[in-house]
Design an enzyme around this catalytic site. Sequence first.
Site, PDB file in Angstrom:
ATOM      1  N   LYS A 102      -0.570  -2.789  -8.984  1.00 40.14           N
ATOM      2  CA  LYS A 102       0.220  -1.617  -8.364  1.00 40.14           C
ATOM      3  C   LYS A 102       1.356  -1.460  -9.031  1.00 40.14           C
ATOM      4  CE  LYS A 102      -1.943  -1.262  -3.764  1.00 40.14           C
ATOM      5  NZ  LYS A 102      -1.949  -1.366  -2.141  1.00 40.14           N
TER       6      LYS A 102
ATOM      7  N   ARG B  75      -7.314  -7.733  -1.730  1.00 39.57           N
ATOM      8  CA  ARG B  75      -8.167  -6.704  -2.366  1.00 39.57           C
ATOM      9  C   ARG B  75      -7.641  -6.508  -3.812  1.00 39.57           C
ATOM     10  NH1 ARG B  75      -7.239  -1.187  -2.923  1.00 39.57           N
ATOM     11  NH2 ARG B  75      -9.327   0.078  -2.502  1.00 39.57           N
TER      12      ARG B  75
END
Length: 398
Positions: free
Chosen positions: A343, A377
């Site tokens: 991210k 995740r």
Amino acid sequence: MAWQEDIEIIEIPDGTTARRLMADIGVEGRGIELMTPKALYYCLKLKDVPARAANILKQEMLARGGEAAMAAGVAGWSVERTDVLLFATARQLELLADKLKEQYFGLNRLAIAIREALKAWEGRGEIREIKCPRGPLIIGRRTLIMGILNVTPDSFSDGGRFYDPGAAVEHAHRLVEEGADIIDVGGESTRPGHRPIDAEEEWRRLEPVLKRLVAEIKVPISVDTYKAVTARRALDLGVDIINDIWGCRADAHMASVCGRYRAPVVIMHNQEGTTYNDLMFDILSFLRTGIRLLEDNGVPPENIIVDPGIGFGKDLQQNLEVMGRLRELKVLGKPVLLGTSRKSMIGKVLDLPVDQRLEGTAATVALGISQGVDIVRVHDVRAMLRVARMTDAVVRRA
């Protein structure tokens, strides 16, 4: 007789640690149970408490050897409301709750909330099971790995490499071979600046992939969607889990659909903009509301998973703060999923493009597990499985 005066200061995050420490020095079983509540020390934060109730809390905490911190002026009635910090052992809080159940000004309800918070906090270390059509997910024994499968043409991380159904299914098999416990399939990119699509387009992308995965994959399959129509179709097809990035708030029918199927659900914190009154308190309030919504609609309490939403509705500093305070999610009493893989938070800190964020992802995964995260995740399943195993060896050694 001379003895060693050296001192060790030990952090005791939970009852399991306290009991282990006492057992190690030979404390007998009954003594361990009696002393554990006195070994656990908490800081409880209350918001917007009326001054009258705050003064009662102050008196009752002091009477039990604890403390209550609040805004200056409360004692002199110059402020009407205040946030309150309660500093106390578990035993002192139990005694406080016993006293508060007889009080007015909402303090009787606070007594119930204190007991529920302590129960949730201490219960997070237990081994739990989430039932799925493809077999149960065992929470607490080790960190579970959720492998990411994006079947979108505009994914931020893989540039649409798995938009073709055949390539997507092949990649799902690869993720399972690498050690994924769950496959999370998404048909709509949620990267910053993404173009929203309707349910029909989302399902057009998902359906051919899910039909094959349901037939071929042996681990639980999750669908990443905030649309009730898509969730219903996926559950009808045999998908195990719904992963909603809007915490069942974007679609008014999502909670009822999940309740009808009694499906496991991941609710993530999300919001428009990055303005907060109190960052972690606001996140916890959002997730609590989502939990109540799902339970009221028939989702079993043990089937609800929470996600703090790293990268959603938060700027860089807010994301970093949440990462440093993940342990506070324990108060919800639910399994915690963390999604940080590749991210922008990592890219901004390390000044690296998407394809060079493996080490940064590994750091966030290890940090999350050390604070009680149950599921991570990730894109890079093999590498993050190794990170999880090493971190689990330290964190879950008991």
